[in-house]
Write an enzyme that holds these catalytic residues in place. Structure first.
Site, PDB file in Angstrom:
ATOM      1  N   ASP A   1       5.309   5.929  -2.528  1.00  0.00           N
ATOM      2  CA  ASP A   1       5.815   6.697  -2.949  1.00  0.00           C
ATOM      3  C   ASP A   1       7.401   7.268  -2.876  1.00  0.00           C
ATOM      4  OD1 ASP A   1       3.570   7.405  -4.930  1.00  0.00           O
ATOM      5  OD2 ASP A   1       3.140   9.003  -4.026  1.00  0.00           O
TER       6      ASP A   1
ATOM      7  N   ASP B   1      -3.868   4.255 -10.742  1.00  0.00           N
ATOM      8  CA  ASP B   1      -3.597   4.848  -9.960  1.00  0.00           C
ATOM      9  C   ASP B   1      -4.997   4.755  -9.353  1.00  0.00           C
ATOM     10  OD1 ASP B   1      -2.100   6.175  -7.767  1.00  0.00           O
ATOM     11  OD2 ASP B   1      -0.978   7.416  -9.621  1.00  0.00           O
TER      12      ASP B   1
HETATM   13  C1  DGJ Z   1       1.058   8.339  -7.666  1.00  0.00           C
HETATM   14  C2  DGJ Z   1       1.900   7.411  -8.116  1.00  0.00           C
HETATM   15  O1  DGJ Z   1       2.511   6.243  -6.302  1.00  0.00           O
HETATM   16  C3  DGJ Z   1       2.716   8.233  -8.742  1.00  0.00           C
HETATM   17  O2  DGJ Z   1       3.858   6.723  -8.811  1.00  0.00           O
HETATM   18  C4  DGJ Z   1       2.291   8.854  -9.568  1.00  0.00           C
HETATM   19  O3  DGJ Z   1       2.341   7.269 -10.793  1.00  0.00           O
HETATM   20  C5  DGJ Z   1       1.519   9.924  -9.122  1.00  0.00           C
HETATM   21  N1  DGJ Z   1       0.580   9.508  -8.359  1.00  0.00           N
HETATM   22  C6  DGJ Z   1       1.418  10.188 -10.531  1.00  0.00           C
HETATM   23  O4  DGJ Z   1       0.482  11.091 -10.237  1.00  0.00           O
END
Ligand code: DGJ
Length: 692
Positions: free
Chosen positions: A512, A444
Site C-alpha cells: 500500500d 483483497d
Molecule cells: C487495501 C488494499 O491494499 C488497497 O489497495 C485498497 O484496495 C484498500 N484495501 C481498499 O479498502
C-alpha cells in the site's frame, strides 16, 4: 536389499538421495553435477550416548522419533498415542521428470510419498509430500512440512528474508546463521507483511553474479514456517511448510493429505536465482490462462476516490485513463452494500444503489465503450456487523462464544471451513460476473485471523490449512467458469505476495506504500525471488508521504514492474496527461522485455546511493535500464557509473540515453563503466538498448 541411489538431474545440478542399510532415505548431494556412478550412501558412524547415528544422518525428510532431535519435517500421533515415527523405504518410481519415493511406518500402515518434479530446462525442482493413512485407524498429523533441505559443508550460510511491515514489505535482511535455529513464520492466516515463505541460503560472500545460492520458495500463503538450523557439527538444514503453531490435521483410515509445493534450486549468484524463478514462475507456477501473456496497464481508483465512488466520477477517471493509454479500469473499494467508509458493508456483494442508481452497467458499458476492460474489487473472506450477511448469519465468522471478537478495520473473518460460507462467497462473485462484463477481480484481505473458533470442525486446528485451500479453490472455480477472468491477490498491500497466491492468482499487489522512493526498496526485495510481471506497481499522487516527487520519477519506478496508474487523474494538468501518455506508450513498447526478460539488480540505495535495474529480452535484442537517484543530491553523485549485464558480447547495440545515442558492442557496455551524472535529487532515467 534396497535400490541405492536416486539421481535427479536438472540443467546444471544433481540432487541425489539414497537408501541406507537401515532403510532410511538419506540426502546425499545437491549442487553441481558429478559422475552419477560415484554417489554412495554414507554409513552412519560415531554413536555415543549423547549423539546417536541419527544425529549425523542427513535425512531427506526427518520424521520425529527415536533419537532424532533436530527440527523435524513431520510429526504425528498414532491412534494408540504413540508419537514416535519410523519411516523406511517402501518403493519408488522415476520417469519423465518425476521421482516419487514412498516411505512407510510399517507398524501403522502410514505412508509418506515424497514427490520431485524436474526437467533439464532449469534447475528448479518442485517438491511436495503426501501422507497416506492406509490403516483403518485415525492419524493425527502435528507437523507437516513440504520439504527438508540439507546444505553441503559445515561452514555457516547467509540467510535472507524480509523483515517487513505494512507499508514496508520485502525490506530484506541478511543474517549469518552460525548457531541454532532461525525461523521465519506467519501465524496470521495469511503470509503477512513481515517474513516471506522462502528460504534463501548462500555462501556469505555470494553476490549478484557469483557464489553458491540454495533456495526454496513455498507455494502456500497461509500461516507458514521456515526453520533453518545449523547443528553442532556445522551442518545447515531447512524445513519449510505449513506453520505447526496451533496446527494439526486428522486423517481417518484411508484418507490422505498432500502438502503445499516447494520450488527449490541451486544457482551461482542471486541474479541467476531471481531469473530462474522468474521464468519458472510464468512457465510453470502462474495460472495458465495469462501466465505467458503480458499484463495490461491498468487504472485503479483506490487512491483517487477511496470509498466515495459513483458512476459519473469513475467514468470521468476512465476517460482520462483511456486517453493516457490504460487498457483496464478497476473500480476499487466502495461500490457495494452499505460501504460508505470502512465501518460497514463487507459481506453484501450487491451494487450500492445510492451510489449507482442506474446500476453498475452504466459504468461498465461506459468503460467498455472507451475500449477498456472493467475490473472490480472484492474482499470475499470478510463480513462486518453493519451488513445484511452478518445479521442473517452471525455464526459464519471464526469466533468463540465467550471471547470478544477483535474487529480489526471493523471487520471479522468468515469461516471458510464451512461449505455453505464458501458457496455464498463463490455465488456472490459468480452473480456479479454472470450479470456484468467484469474481466478482472482484485481479491483483497485486510486483517489477520483472531478468535479462531470453528464449532463445525472436529479438529479445529485444521482451520489454517482449510481456509487457505478454500480461498484457492474459490479462485480456481472462478477462473474455470470465466476463463477470461484475471485475478489479483492483495492483502492490505503485500500480505499475499507469495507463490501460494501466485499458483491461483495472476498477479499481486505489492504494497500500500506507493511512495516511489520507498517503493524502490520494496521492489528490490520483492524481485529477489518473485516474478517481475506479477508485481503490480501504481503511479500515484503518493500523498501519504507528501514527498515532492516528479511524475517522471514515479513512472520510472512503476515501469519496473506491471505498470499501473492510481493517481487522481481528474487533477492532472494537460502536461501531466501528455507525459503519462508518452510513458505508457514507451512502457508498452518494451513491456514484454520487463515482464518476461532477464532481470538484473545493478545498484541500490543502501550500497550505491542510487538505484539501477536492467531488463534484457531473452533473445538479447533489447534491453532497458532504469536509473533513480536518491533524495539527496551530493557532489559525488555526478560521478556515478554502471556496467550492464546480460547482453551478447559480440553484437552491437544502440544505446539511447535521452537525446544522445551511441553504438558499441555488448562487451563494451558490460566491461567498461558507463558514466552517469546524477546531479539532482530524485532523478529518473530510462535508457534503451537495441541490437543494430
Ligand atoms: C487495501 C488494499 O491494499 C488497497 O489497495 C485498497 O484496495 C484498500 N484495501 C481498499 O479498502
Amino acid at each position: 536389499m534396497y535400490p541405492d541411489i536416486f539421481v535427479i538431474e536438472t540443467l546444471n545440478t544433481h540432487y541425489v538421495l539414497g537408501v541406507d542399510k537401515n532403510g532410511r532415505l538419506n540426502h546425499i548431494h545437491w549442487g553441481k553435477k558429478a559422475d552419477p556412478e560415484d554417489y554412495e550412501v554414507r554409513d552412519n558412524w560415531e554413536q555415543n550416548s549423547n549423539h546417536s547415528g541419527l544425529d549425523y544422518t542427513d535425512m531427506e525428510y526427518t520424521a520425529f522419533g527415536g533419537t532424532m532431535y533436530r527440527n523435524c519435517a513431520f510429526k504425528c500421533e498414532y491412534y494408540d498415542k504413540c508419537r514416535d515415527s519410523v519411516f523406511t523405504y517402501l518403493k519408488s518410481e522415476q520417469s519423465d521428470g518425476r521421482l516419487a519415493v514412498t516411505l512407510c511406518d510399517k507398524s501403522y500402515g502410514v505412508e509418506l510419498e515424497l514427490t520431485y518434479l524436474y526437467s533439464d530446462e532449469s534447475d528448479i525442482i518442485t517438491r511436495f509430500v503426501t501422507v497416506k493413512n492406509n490403516s483403518n485407524k485415525t492419524l493425527k498429523i502435528e507437523k507437516f512440512m513440504s520439504a527438508e533441505l540439507t546444505l553441503p559443508g559445515t561452514r555457516p550460510y547467509a540467510v535472507k528474508n524480509p523483515n517487513g511491515a505494512w507499508g514496508s514489505e520485502f525490506l530484506t535482511k541478511t543474517t549469518i546463521l552460525e548457531n541454532g535455529t532461525i525461523a521465519f513464520e506467519s501465524r496470521k492466516g495469511t503470509a503477512g507483511h513481515t517474513n516471506s515463505p522462502y528460504a534463501v541460503m548462500s555462501a556469505p560472500n555470494a553476490d549478484e553474479d557469483h557464489g553458491a545460492v540454495y533456495f526454496a520458495a513455498l507455494g502456500y500463503g497461509g500461516s507458514f514456517k521456515v526453520e533453518i538450523q545449523r547443528d553442532f557439527a556445522g551442518v545447515t538444514r531447512a524445513v519449510l511448510g505449513i506453520s505447526d503453531f496451533d496446527f494439526s490435521y486428522t486423517l481417518k483410515g484411508g484418507e490422505s493429505l498432500t502438502s503445499p509445493k516447494v520450488y527449490m534450486g541451486f544457482t551461482d549468484g542471486f541474479a541467476q536465482m531471481s531469473n530462474m524463478m522468474n521464468e519458472f514462475a510464468y512457465k510453470n507456477i502462474l495460472p495458465k490462462s495469462f501466465a505467458q501473456k503480458p499484463l495490461p496497464v491498468l487504472y485503479n481508483s483506490w487512491e483517487a476516490t477511496e470509498f466515495n465512488v459513483n458512476a459519473r466520477q469513475q467514468l470521468e477517471l476512465a476517460k482520462i485513463a483511456k486517453e493516457i493509454g490504460c487498457e483496464l479500469f478497476v473500480m476499487d473499494d466502495g461500490w457495494f452494500g452499505r460501504r460508505y467508509n470502512d465501518w460497514g458493508g463487507l459481506g453484501d456483494w450487491s451494487v450500492n444503489s445510492e451510489k449507482f442508481p442506474n446500476g453498475i452497467d452504466e459504468l461498465i458499458d461506459g468503460v467498455n465503450e472507451l475500449g477498456m476492460d472493467f475490473g472490480l474489487w472484492f474482499e470475499p473472506e470478510m463480513v462486518q456487523e453493519d451488513s445484511d450477511l452478518y445479521k442473517a448469519h452471525p455464526d459464519w465468522t471464526y469466533h468463540y462464544d465467550n471471547r470478544e471478537a477483535m474487529k480489526l478495520r471493523h471487520q471479522l473473518v468468515l469461516n471458510l471451513t464451512k461449505k455453505e460460507v464458501c458457496e455464498y462467497v463463490f455465488d456472490c462473485m459468480d452473480k456479479m460476473l454472470e450479470k456484468h462484463n467484469i474481466r478482472y477481480i482484485k481479491w483483497d484481505m485486510n486483517r489477520p485471523f483472531s478468535e479462531i473458533g470453528t464449532e463445525n470442525l472436529e479438529n479445529g486446528k485444521e482451520l489454517w490449512l482449510r481456509h487457505t485451500m478454500a480461498v484457492y479453490e474459490i479462485a480456481d472455480r472462478l477462473k474455470e467458469k470465466y476463463p477470461y477472468l484475471q485475478l489479483e491477490a492483495c492483502s492490505s498491500g503485500g500480505g499475499r505476495a507469495e507463490y501460494g497466491a501466485m499458483e491461483h492468482f495472476d498477479m499481486v499487489w505489492t504494497s500500500d506504500n506507493t511512495d516511489p522512493v520507498d517503493r524502490l526498496d520494496i521492489q528490490h526485495g520483492y524481485s529477489l525471488i518473485y516474478p517481475i510481471k506479477c508485481m503490480r506497481a501504481w503511479v500515484t499522487d503518493a500523498n501519504n508521504t507528501r514527498r515532492p516527487v516528479s511524475l517522471d520519477f514515479r513512472f520510472g519506478v512503476s515501469m519496473q514492474g506491471s505498470l499501473s496508474i492510481g493517481s487522481n487523474l481528474l487533477n492532472y494538468s494537460k502536461e501531466d496527461i501528455e507525459k503519462s501518455g508518452r510513458y505508457i506508450e514507451l512502457y508498452k513498447s518494451f513491456r514484454s522485455v520487463i515482464q518476461f526478460g532477464d532481470f538484473y539488480r545493478l545498484k541500490n540505495y543502501a550500497e550505491d546511493g542510487f538505484y539501477s535495474t536492467q531488463y534484457v529480452s531473452k533473445d538479447k535484442k533489447k534491453s532497458v535500464l532504469f536509473i533513480n537517484s536518491n533524495a539527496n543530491s551530493f557532489f559525488n553523485a555526478r560521478f556515478k557509473s554502471i556496467r550492464l549485464k546480460g547482453l551478447s558480447p559480440d553484437e552491437k547495440y544502440r544505446l539511447t540515453d535521452g537525446d544522445t545515442a551511441v553504438i558499441k558492442s555488448g562487451a563494451y557496455f558490460m566491461n567498461k563503466e558507463y558514466a552517469l551524472c546524477l546531479d539532482r535529487p530524485l532523478m529518473s532515467k530510462i535508457i534503451i538498448l537495441e541490437k543494430v
